[in-house]
Design an enzyme around this catalytic site. Structure first.
Site, PDB file in Angstrom:
ATOM      1  N   ALA A 147      -3.340  -4.224  -8.467  1.00  0.00           N
ATOM      2  CA  ALA A 147      -3.538  -2.851  -7.907  1.00  0.00           C
ATOM      3  C   ALA A 147      -3.205  -1.950  -9.134  1.00  0.00           C
ATOM      4  O   ALA A 147      -1.944  -1.429  -9.110  1.00  0.00           O
ATOM      5  CB  ALA A 147      -2.714  -2.678  -6.993  1.00  0.00           C
ATOM      6  N   ASP A 205       0.778  -2.993 -12.279  1.00  0.00           N
ATOM      7  CA  ASP A 205       0.170  -3.619 -11.150  1.00  0.00           C
ATOM      8  C   ASP A 205       1.213  -3.076  -9.804  1.00  0.00           C
ATOM      9  O   ASP A 205       2.143  -3.731  -9.597  1.00  0.00           O
ATOM     10  CB  ASP A 205       0.446  -5.144 -11.101  1.00  0.00           C
ATOM     11  N   HIS A 206       0.480  -2.393  -9.155  1.00  0.00           N
ATOM     12  CA  HIS A 206       1.423  -1.741  -8.199  1.00  0.00           C
ATOM     13  C   HIS A 206       1.650  -2.472  -6.834  1.00  0.00           C
ATOM     14  O   HIS A 206       2.585  -2.414  -6.162  1.00  0.00           O
ATOM     15  CB  HIS A 206       0.655  -0.336  -7.703  1.00  0.00           C
ATOM     16  N   ARG A 207       1.134  -3.857  -7.200  1.00  0.00           N
ATOM     17  CA  ARG A 207       1.563  -4.803  -5.948  1.00  0.00           C
ATOM     18  C   ARG A 207       3.035  -5.105  -6.348  1.00  0.00           C
ATOM     19  O   ARG A 207       3.667  -5.278  -5.410  1.00  0.00           O
ATOM     20  CB  ARG A 207       0.746  -5.948  -6.073  1.00  0.00           C
TER      21      ARG A 207
END
Ligand SMILES: Cc1ncc(C[n+]2csc(CCOP(=O)(O)OP(=O)(O)O)c2C)c(N)n1
Ligand SMILES: [Mg+2]
Lengths: 428, 359
Positions: free
Chosen positions: A221, A398-400
């Site tokens: 993300a 990576d926003h996850r």
């Protein structure tokens, strides 16, 4: 008598290989077992030796081309060697079971079957396709295979049936000797009206890049955080050091080692940006080492060699490793090991770096920093507008796994070291 | 009761011909010039057959193949001591020994084509088929060695294995059994440093494989496996010991696999190039060649003649290979089971039916 050489499975279960280079030219004589081409597969780069002494009459591919296992890659004048047998099913012969009984049709004596089957002129096609070929009166030898591993598909047979062929086309399925086959000429730019286009298969490296990029974009993300950094002081320091080192015959010292060092140091305090995400296990994998990948542009495409333990190395060591890597990347001598194991990546296009961009994370890492062009820009220093050397620095994460504040804190510390080299010195 | 020392053991390592081609005169075996030259010739033969196999694979004429390059001394030195009555129980990389004992190499090559007939060892050659399941063959070697003992035969069963195989349970069971029953078995372990990509350092915490024999009640020793003279002497003595019924013996030949594990492997991905280069300097063939040239027993012309002669033999074997009638595809069903299970009978018939239709 002429013969064609088809790309064999030089590993185990390979489907294709990329032609690295021809070691021979048309008209050249090769000796038995003399290497004539170099092929790169998923497994390794290997040389292909000639099955017998012969003269090269045609090269069917160019370096960089992807060749499927089973495709004719080179033609020789000389005798045809036997090749590896086709699929086992072709060879099924009379039962010779020990203790098993078959109710199958009357047994052909194995010897006869075996003799028929020892014919090297076998083609890869399913029974259904063979039946179709018989029905349409197409000789398999006349068909250019498009299926996996050189298999002839129903469509290939149908296409061949529609093509006008010299009157000598056999009407039975008896395959003609491969020597009689001349592969169609390679795809050349086709002129249709005014529009021209040309198809070029991807090189091995290009395919690897394509898959890696798409995978990262599909799974991570991506969010990109951008900040402006004033690098006037850092540049001054680097310039002085650079002159000093060069007069002593040291490596070329660019700004990049400083950025690598600053990033590696900041990562010590921000371990999440140095981690990776194991999707299968749903676990974050923290790394106790900081291996910085450096995206390098080469003639063939992007490669990302790795500076290992960058946090433990001094600037000079990093600079000479970079010089060595750049040189060997240019000569395509980097080993696979050197391209593996990064925990974090820096991407820099130097003066070409533009205002800013949104880099794609180098899977399975969790963050990447993009370094953009340094320009003279007006900046406010102590209440005054002054011309300063500034640049934008981007960080995709990576926003996850990484939240915005975590990335922002990393960028704050990273930029502080870049803007205030005296702070960076504390880490050297 | 005071603490007493129950036992201790010493592991010996033998080297006679050093990497620079110099021999230890005191340890030098009493071999005539012809036999000495013969050792070099047999190593060169092995390498020539090996190189051809690699070419055949790259030409699509055989399938997966595992090179023995670098291990020629470990195989040639042993082979010279073998007698017809001995039993060979090979693993996956013993083509050199088998060639030396007279296995027609087209049969070996055909094994690499997946031909079941390759496992039909010609009459008169006491050898079991190559054993792909690692270490399983050592149990067969222990059993054969026990049979030789029960029959009072003055012969040995030689069980071959690699360093990786010593981590298998079968290895330990075989050694234990052989020790307990005094089997006439020589366990011949070629420690080539690697089991595919696993280095020897991860195979055992023990310093040597040789010392493991002591735990099972018999003796083991190390030999420089790239020194054909040391291998010759060590295996001569070990075979004498085994054949005379004094119990099993273990030899660990220290050598190196110069090529990838098989043609389906790329060793440059896991082995440091410097390590390979260091072993290249210890090549078994160049060592012996240097020694024999200094003795005036070998020169370039002799070598060129030998290689030409062997190359012709190799080509003849390739011709024999490609003249073999193609085996029936049903072979894949026919040699594993005495009675084929119902599901396989069905598959076998399906194979026959489909291939008929396709003709
Ligand atoms: C029981 C078993 N496990 C795994 C394998 C796959 N395999 C084939 S060769 C090999 C390594 C063998 O190493 P080593 O015993 O050192 O012999 P070398 O290949 O070095 O001659 C492995 C793991 C196998 N064939 N059998
Ligand atoms: Mg090994």
């Amino acid at each position: 008598m002429a013969f064609d050489f088809r790309l064999p499975d030089v590993g185990e279960g390979l489907h294709e290989g990329t032609l690295v280079e021809w070691l021979v030219a048309v008209g050249e004589d090769v000796a038995l077992d003399q290497p004539f081409a170099r092929i790169e597969t998923d497994k390794a780069v290997v040389d292909l030796p000639a099955p017998r002494a012969a003269r090269v009459t045609q090269l069917h591919f160019s370096p960089g081309d992807l060749i499927e296992v089973g495709q004719v890659m080179i033609s020789f004048s000389g005798d045809a060697p036997a090749t590896r047998d086709g699929p086992a099913a072709d060879a099924a012969a009379a039962p010779t079971g020990n203790g098993t009984s078959d109710s199958a049709a009357p047994a052909r004596p194995p010897s006869v079957a075996a003799l028929e089957d020892s014919d090297p002129r076998s083609f890869l096609a399913t029974p259904h396709t063979r039946a179709l070929a018989r029905k349409l009166g197409v000789a398999l030898a006349q068909v250019r295979p498009s299926g996996r591993g050189g298999r002839i598909t129903d469509e290939d047979v149908e296409r061949a049936a529609q093509q006008p062929v010299a009157a000598t086309r056999p009407t039975t399925a008896t395959p003609a000797a491969p020597s009689a086959v001349t592969a169609p000429p390679r795809a050349v730019p086709q002129v249709i009206g005014e529009e021209r286009e040309e198809r070029q298969p991807l090189s091995h490296l290009r395919r690897v890049i394509a898959n890696a990029m798409a995978h990262s974009k599909r799974t991570a993300a991506h969010v990109t955080h951008v900040d402006e950094a004033d690098v006037t002081d850092l540049l001054a320091i680097q310039k002085r050091a650079c002159q000093h080192i060069e007069t002593k015959g040291g490596p070329k010292l660019t700004l990049l080692p400083y950025f690598i060092k600053a990033a590696a140091s900041a990562l010590i305090d921000h371990p999440l940006l140095n981690a990776s995400y194991d999707e299968d296990a749903q676990e974050i994998v923290y790394k106790h080492h900081r291996h910085i990948g450096v995206a390098v542009d080469t003639a063939d495409g992007l490669v990302v060699p790795v500076i290992r333990h960058a946090d433990q190395k001094d600037l000079l060591t990093i600079a000479s490793e970079l010089a060595d890597i750049a040189e060997r990347a240019r000569r395509r001598q980097l080993t696979l090991d050197e391209l593996k194991g990064a925990t974090f990546t820096l991407s820099s296009l130097g003066p070409l770096g533009g205002a800013f961009a949104t880099p794609i994370i180098h899977h399975p890492e969790l963050a990447i920093v993009g370094l953009h062009a340094i320009k003279d820009r007006p900046a406010v220093v102590d209440g005054q507008v002054l011309p300063r050397k500034t640049m934008f620095i981007s960080c995709s994460y990576d926003h996850r796994i990484i939240d915005g504040a975590v990335a922002a804190r990393f960028m704050h510390d990273f930029l502080e070291m870049v803007q205030k080299p005296d702070l960076l010195m504390l880490r050297l | 009761m005071p603490i007493i020392e129950v036992n201790h053991f010493t592991t010996r390592r033998l080297q006679i011909l050093d990497p620079s081609g110099v021999v230890d005169e005191q340890l030098m075996p009493d071999l005539g010039d012809e036999a000495l030259v013969g050792l070099l010739c047999s190593m060169l033969r092995m390498r020539t057959f090996d190189e051809k196999a690699l070419n055949l694979q790259r030409q699509g004429r055989i399938g997966t193949f595992g090179s023995l390059r670098g291990q020629e001394a470990a195989q040639a030195g042993l082979t010279l001591n073998l007698i017809d009555e001995d039993w060979l129980v090979p693993s996956i990389r013993e083509q050199g020994v088998l060639e030396g004992r007279g296995l027609p190499m087209h049969l070996y090559y055909s094994f690499c084509k997946g031909d079941e007939r390759a496992s039909q060892i010609p009459d008169g050659l006491n050898a079991t088929p190559q054993s792909i399941p690692i270490a399983s063959q050592l149990l067969h070697a222990a059993g054969l060695g026990m049979a030789l003992k029960l029959r009072n035969e003055e012969a040995a069963a030689v069980g071959f294995a690699g360093d990786g195989a010593t981590s298998e349970g079968d290895f330990h069971e075989a050694l234990n059994f052989a020790g307990v029953f005094g089997a006439q078995t020589l366990f011949y372990i070629q420690n080539n440093g690697w089991a595919i990509s696993v280095p020897f350092s991860q195979q055992t915490a023990a310093e040597t494989i040789a010392q493991k024999a002591f735990a099972y009640g018999f003796e083991g020793m190390q030999v420089d496996g790239n020194d054909v003279l040391a291998v010759y002497v060590a295996s001569r003595d070990a075979l004498d010991h085994v054949r005379s019924g004094k119990g099993p013996y273990l030899i660990e030949a220290l050598t190196y696999r110069m090529e990838s594990h098989t043609t389906a492997d790329d060793h440059t991905r896991y082995r440091p190039a410097a390590e390979v280069e260091a072993w290249r300097a210890r090549d078994p063939i160049s060592r012996m060649r240097t020694f024999l040239s200094r003795q005036g027993l070998w020169d370039e012309q002799q070598e060129a003649e030998l290689v030409a002669k062997v190359s012709a033999e190799v080509e003849a074997e390739v011709e024999a290979l490609e003249a073999m009638p193609r085996p029936p595809a049903t072979d894949i069903f026919d040699y594993m089971f005495a009675e084929l299970p119902a599901t396989l009978i069905e598959q076998r018939q399906q194979l026959i039916a489909e291939s008929r239709n396709g003709k």
